[in-house]
Design an enzyme around this catalytic site. Structure first.
Site, PDB file in Angstrom:
ATOM      1  N   CYS A 114       0.819  -1.224   0.000  1.00 26.48           N
ATOM      2  CA  CYS A 114       0.000   0.000   0.000  1.00 26.48           C
ATOM      3  C   CYS A 114       0.846   1.265   0.000  1.00 26.48           C
ATOM      4  O   CYS A 114       0.322   2.363  -0.173  1.00 26.48           O
ATOM      5  CB  CYS A 114      -0.935  -0.003   1.192  1.00 26.48           C
ATOM      6  SG  CYS A 114      -2.005  -1.444   1.223  1.00 26.48           S
ATOM      7  N   HIS A 255      -3.308   7.021   2.149  1.00 30.26           N
ATOM      8  CA  HIS A 255      -3.753   5.711   1.669  1.00 30.26           C
ATOM      9  C   HIS A 255      -5.127   5.443   2.295  1.00 30.26           C
ATOM     10  O   HIS A 255      -5.315   5.578   3.509  1.00 30.26           O
ATOM     11  CB  HIS A 255      -2.724   4.657   2.087  1.00 30.26           C
ATOM     12  CG  HIS A 255      -3.229   3.268   1.958  1.00 30.26           C
ATOM     13  ND1 HIS A 255      -3.831   2.810   0.820  1.00 30.26           N
ATOM     14  CD2 HIS A 255      -3.252   2.233   2.856  1.00 30.26           C
ATOM     15  CE1 HIS A 255      -4.193   1.546   1.001  1.00 30.26           C
ATOM     16  NE2 HIS A 255      -3.852   1.182   2.221  1.00 30.26           N
ATOM     17  N   ASN A 285     -10.242  -0.351   0.425  1.00 32.42           N
ATOM     18  CA  ASN A 285      -8.789  -0.216   0.368  1.00 32.42           C
ATOM     19  C   ASN A 285      -8.286  -0.844  -0.945  1.00 32.42           C
ATOM     20  O   ASN A 285      -8.320  -2.062  -1.098  1.00 32.42           O
ATOM     21  CB  ASN A 285      -8.201  -0.934   1.597  1.00 32.42           C
ATOM     22  CG  ASN A 285      -6.689  -0.942   1.623  1.00 32.42           C
ATOM     23  OD1 ASN A 285      -6.034  -0.664   0.630  1.00 32.42           O
ATOM     24  ND2 ASN A 285      -6.131  -1.275   2.772  1.00 32.42           N
TER      25      ASN A 285
HETATM   26  O1  UT7 Z   1      -3.420  -1.115   3.779  1.00 31.99           O
HETATM   27  C1  UT7 Z   1      -3.221  -1.167   5.168  1.00 31.99           C
HETATM   28  C2  UT7 Z   1      -4.081  -2.270   5.541  1.00 31.99           C
HETATM   29  N1  UT7 Z   1      -4.798  -2.398   6.677  1.00 31.99           N
HETATM   30  C3  UT7 Z   1      -5.280  -1.479   7.537  1.00 31.99           C
HETATM   31  O2  UT7 Z   1      -5.068  -0.322   7.504  1.00 31.99           O
HETATM   32  C4  UT7 Z   1      -6.148  -2.073   8.592  1.00 31.99           C
HETATM   33  C5  UT7 Z   1      -6.007  -1.366   9.915  1.00 31.99           C
HETATM   34  N2  UT7 Z   1      -6.955  -1.898  10.875  1.00 31.99           N
HETATM   35  C6  UT7 Z   1      -8.269  -1.595  10.830  1.00 31.99           C
HETATM   36  O3  UT7 Z   1      -8.708  -0.851   9.972  1.00 31.99           O
HETATM   37  C7  UT7 Z   1      -9.161  -2.164  11.910  1.00 31.99           C
HETATM   38  O4  UT7 Z   1      -8.374  -2.814  12.884  1.00 31.99           O
HETATM   39  C8  UT7 Z   1     -10.218  -3.161  11.352  1.00 31.99           C
HETATM   40  C9  UT7 Z   1     -11.279  -2.412  10.557  1.00 31.99           C
HETATM   41  C10 UT7 Z   1      -9.552  -4.210  10.483  1.00 31.99           C
HETATM   42  C11 UT7 Z   1     -10.923  -3.875  12.506  1.00 31.99           C
HETATM   43  O5  UT7 Z   1     -11.526  -2.920  13.371  1.00 31.99           O
HETATM   44  P1  UT7 Z   1     -11.326  -3.047  14.967  1.00 31.99           P
HETATM   45  O6  UT7 Z   1     -12.111  -1.974  15.565  1.00 31.99           O
HETATM   46  O7  UT7 Z   1      -9.838  -3.076  15.233  1.00 31.99           O
HETATM   47  O8  UT7 Z   1     -11.995  -4.435  15.261  1.00 31.99           O
HETATM   48  P2  UT7 Z   1     -11.367  -5.736  15.943  1.00 31.99           P
HETATM   49  O9  UT7 Z   1     -10.395  -6.405  15.045  1.00 31.99           O
HETATM   50  O10 UT7 Z   1     -10.921  -5.387  17.340  1.00 31.99           O
HETATM   51  O11 UT7 Z   1     -12.637  -6.646  16.082  1.00 31.99           O
HETATM   52  C12 UT7 Z   1     -13.707  -6.322  16.977  1.00 31.99           C
HETATM   53  C13 UT7 Z   1     -14.749  -7.402  16.883  1.00 31.99           C
HETATM   54  C14 UT7 Z   1     -14.171  -8.796  17.048  1.00 31.99           C
HETATM   55  O12 UT7 Z   1     -15.109  -9.555  17.775  1.00 31.99           O
HETATM   56  P3  UT7 Z   1     -14.869  -9.879  19.331  1.00 31.99           P
HETATM   57  O13 UT7 Z   1     -13.575 -10.626  19.385  1.00 31.99           O
HETATM   58  O14 UT7 Z   1     -14.802  -8.535  20.018  1.00 31.99           O
HETATM   59  O15 UT7 Z   1     -16.070 -10.682  19.691  1.00 31.99           O
HETATM   60  C15 UT7 Z   1     -14.107  -9.326  15.634  1.00 31.99           C
HETATM   61  O16 UT7 Z   1     -14.214 -10.721  15.569  1.00 31.99           O
HETATM   62  O17 UT7 Z   1     -15.366  -7.367  15.604  1.00 31.99           O
HETATM   63  C16 UT7 Z   1     -15.320  -8.665  15.009  1.00 31.99           C
HETATM   64  N3  UT7 Z   1     -15.218  -8.507  13.564  1.00 31.99           N
HETATM   65  C17 UT7 Z   1     -16.292  -8.353  12.790  1.00 31.99           C
HETATM   66  N4  UT7 Z   1     -17.599  -8.307  13.051  1.00 31.99           N
HETATM   67  C18 UT7 Z   1     -18.445  -8.124  12.026  1.00 31.99           C
HETATM   68  C19 UT7 Z   1     -14.100  -8.460  12.803  1.00 31.99           C
HETATM   69  N5  UT7 Z   1     -14.436  -8.284  11.515  1.00 31.99           N
HETATM   70  C20 UT7 Z   1     -15.778  -8.203  11.484  1.00 31.99           C
HETATM   71  C21 UT7 Z   1     -16.714  -8.011  10.439  1.00 31.99           C
HETATM   72  N6  UT7 Z   1     -18.027  -7.985  10.750  1.00 31.99           N
HETATM   73  N7  UT7 Z   1     -16.343  -7.854   9.149  1.00 31.99           N
END
Ligand code: UT7
Length: 331
Positions: A114, A255, A285
Site C-alpha cells: 500500500c 492511503h 482499500n
Molecule cells: O493497507 C493497510 C491495511 N490495513 C489497515 O489499515 C487495517 C487497519 N486496521 C483496521 O482498519 C481495523 O483494525 C479493522 C477495521 C480491520 C478492525 O476494526 P477493529 O475496531 O480493530 O476491530 P477488531 O479487530 O478489534 O474486532 C472487533 C470485533 C471482534 O469480535 P470480538 O472478538 O470482540 O467478539 C471481531 O471478531 O469485531 C469482530 N469482527 C467483525 N464483526 C463483524 C471483525 N471483523 C468483522 C466483520 N463484521 N467484518
C-alpha cells in the site's frame, strides 16, 4: 540543465465494473453494513471481473493521465507500475508499455504494497532529477480480490480493486518538495500474502519448494496502531525536509485504508477535516491504487487545483510507510 525539478502534470484512474456493497457481503460472511460502515467508513467496493486484468485497468488509468498531461505514449521514457498483484509474477509493466504503444519507454514493476505509489513517486523523481528521463508514467494498481480469503470477515470486507496513474515531468521549478520513506521487516507478519511452500523432490537429494500463495493475513489492530502512530511522524519528517509548516498544506491525501485512520492522523497533525481527501466509502482499500485514485477524483471534481500543496502518505505491508509533499501542477 542543472537542478532539474519534478512536476506532476496529469492524473487518471480506472475502476473495475463489478460493485459489491456491504449488504451483499453480509450474505457471504457474518457481518453487517452497520459493522463495516462504523468501523471503516466503507459502504461498497468495485471488483475486477474475469474479463478485466491488472494490465487493462493500469492501461486505462494511464491513458487518462497522459491525456490530462497532454502528452502521448510515445513521449514516455519510463513506466513504473506499483503493484502487489501483477498478472504475471515476472512483472506486468512491460505488457502495459506494449498496450499503450509507449515504444521508447522502459518499464518495470515495483512492490511496496500500500506504500507502492509513494515509493514509486520518489523513485520516479530520482530518474528525472538525475537528468536521465524527462517523462515518467507512474501507475498504482491492484486487484486484491484475487488474494483475499472471501471466508475471512476480518479482511474481505476491507479491500477493493482499482488503478490510478500520474505523469511526472522534468521542469524548471521543483514541485516535489520533500519526502521520507521507511520500512520495518520485523513486523512483516502483521500483514502479508506469504508463499506457501510444498516440498517437491525432483531427484534423489534435490528437493525444492513449489506451491502458491496464501490469502492475505492481517492483524488489524496492530496495523491500525502502527498507522496511527507512524503516519503523522513520517508526514512531519517530510514537511521538515520540505521546509514548510503543516498549515501550508491544502490537502491531506492518505492511503485509503480506514476512515478512522484518516481522522486520527488528521487530528494528530491538527489538519481540519475539510482538507482530508477521502473516497474509501465507495472503493474500500485498493492498496497501491488508493492514493492516485483519490487524487484523480479530487482533481476531476475541481477540488484539487494547480498550485495546491498536497501531503500524501502510504502505509501497509512490509511493513512500509512513507510521505511525500508536492505541489499539484496539473489542470
Ligand atoms: O493497507 C493497510 C491495511 N490495513 C489497515 O489499515 C487495517 C487497519 N486496521 C483496521 O482498519 C481495523 O483494525 C479493522 C477495521 C480491520 C478492525 O476494526 P477493529 O475496531 O480493530 O476491530 P477488531 O479487530 O478489534 O474486532 C472487533 C470485533 C471482534 O469480535 P470480538 O472478538 O470482540 O467478539 C471481531 O471478531 O469485531 C469482530 N469482527 C467483525 N464483526 C463483524 C471483525 N471483523 C468483522 C466483520 N463484521 N467484518
Amino acid at each position: 540543465m542543472t537542478n532539474i525539478g519534478v512536476s506532476i502534470t496529469g492524473s487518471g484512474s480506472a475502476i473495475p465494473k463489478l460493485s459489491l456493497d456491504n449488504q451483499q457481503l453480509s450474505q457471504i460472511v457474518e457481518t453487517s453494513d452497520e459493522w463495516i460502515s462504523s468501523r471503516t467508513g466503507i459502504t461498497k467496493r468495485q471488483l475486477a471481473d474475469t474479463t478485466e486484468s491488472l494490465c487493462s485497468l493500469a492501461t486505462q488509468a494511464s491513458l487518462a493521465a497522459l491525456d490530462q498531461a497532454n502528452i502521448t505514449p510515445k513521449d514516455i521514457d519510463l513506466i513504473i507500475l506499483a503493484t502487489s498483484t501483477p498478472d504475471d509474477l515476472f512483472g506486468t509493466a512491460s505488457q502495459v508499455q506494449w498496450e499503450l504503444g509507449a515504444e521508447k519507454a522502459v518499464a518495470f514493476d515495483m512492490t511496496a504494497a500500500c506504500s507502492g505509489f509513494v515509493f514509486g513517486l520518489v523513485t520516479a523523481a530520482q530518474f528525472i532529477r538525475s537528468g536521465v528521463y524527462q517523462n515518467v508514467l507512474l501507475i498504482g494498481a491492484d486487484i486484491l480480490s484475487r488474494w483475499v480469503d472471501w471466508e475471512d470477515r476480518r479482511t474481505c470486507v476491507l479491500f477493493g480493486d482499482g488503478a490510478g496513474a500520474v505523469v511526472l515531468q522534468a521542469s524548471e521549478s521543483d514541485r516535489l518538495l520533500g519526502f521520507e520513506l521507511r520500512s520495518n521487516g520485523s513486523q512483516n507478519d502483521c500483514l502479508n500474502l506469504p508463499f506457501q511452500p510444498q516440498e517437491k523432490k525432483i531427484i534423489e537429494g534435490v528437493t525444492v519448494s513449489q506451491g502458491t500463495y496464501q490469502p492475505i493475513i492481517m492483524n488489524g489492530k496492530e496495523v491500525y496502531r502502527f498507522a496511527v502512530q507512524k503516519v503523522p511522524e513520517v508526514i512531519e519528517k517530510a514537511l521538515f525536509k520540505a521546509n514548510i509548516s503543516v498549515d501550508k498544506i491544502d490537502w491531506l491525501l492518505l492511503h485509503q485504508a480506514n476512515q478512522r485512520i484518516l481522522d486520527a492522523v488528521a487530528s494528530r497533525l491538527n489538519i481540519p477535516s475539510e482538507k482530508v481527501i477521502s473516497n474509501l466509502q465507495n472503493y474500500g482499500n485498493t492498496s497501491a491504487a488508493s492514493i492516485p485514485l483519490a487524487l484523480d477524483e479530487a482533481v476531476r471534481k475541481n477540488q484539487v487545483k494547480s498550485g495546491d500543496i498536497i501531503a500524501a502518505s502510504g502505509f501497509g505491508a512490509g511493513l512500509t510507510w512513507g510521505a511525500v509533499i508536492f505541489e499539484w501542477n496539473g489542470i
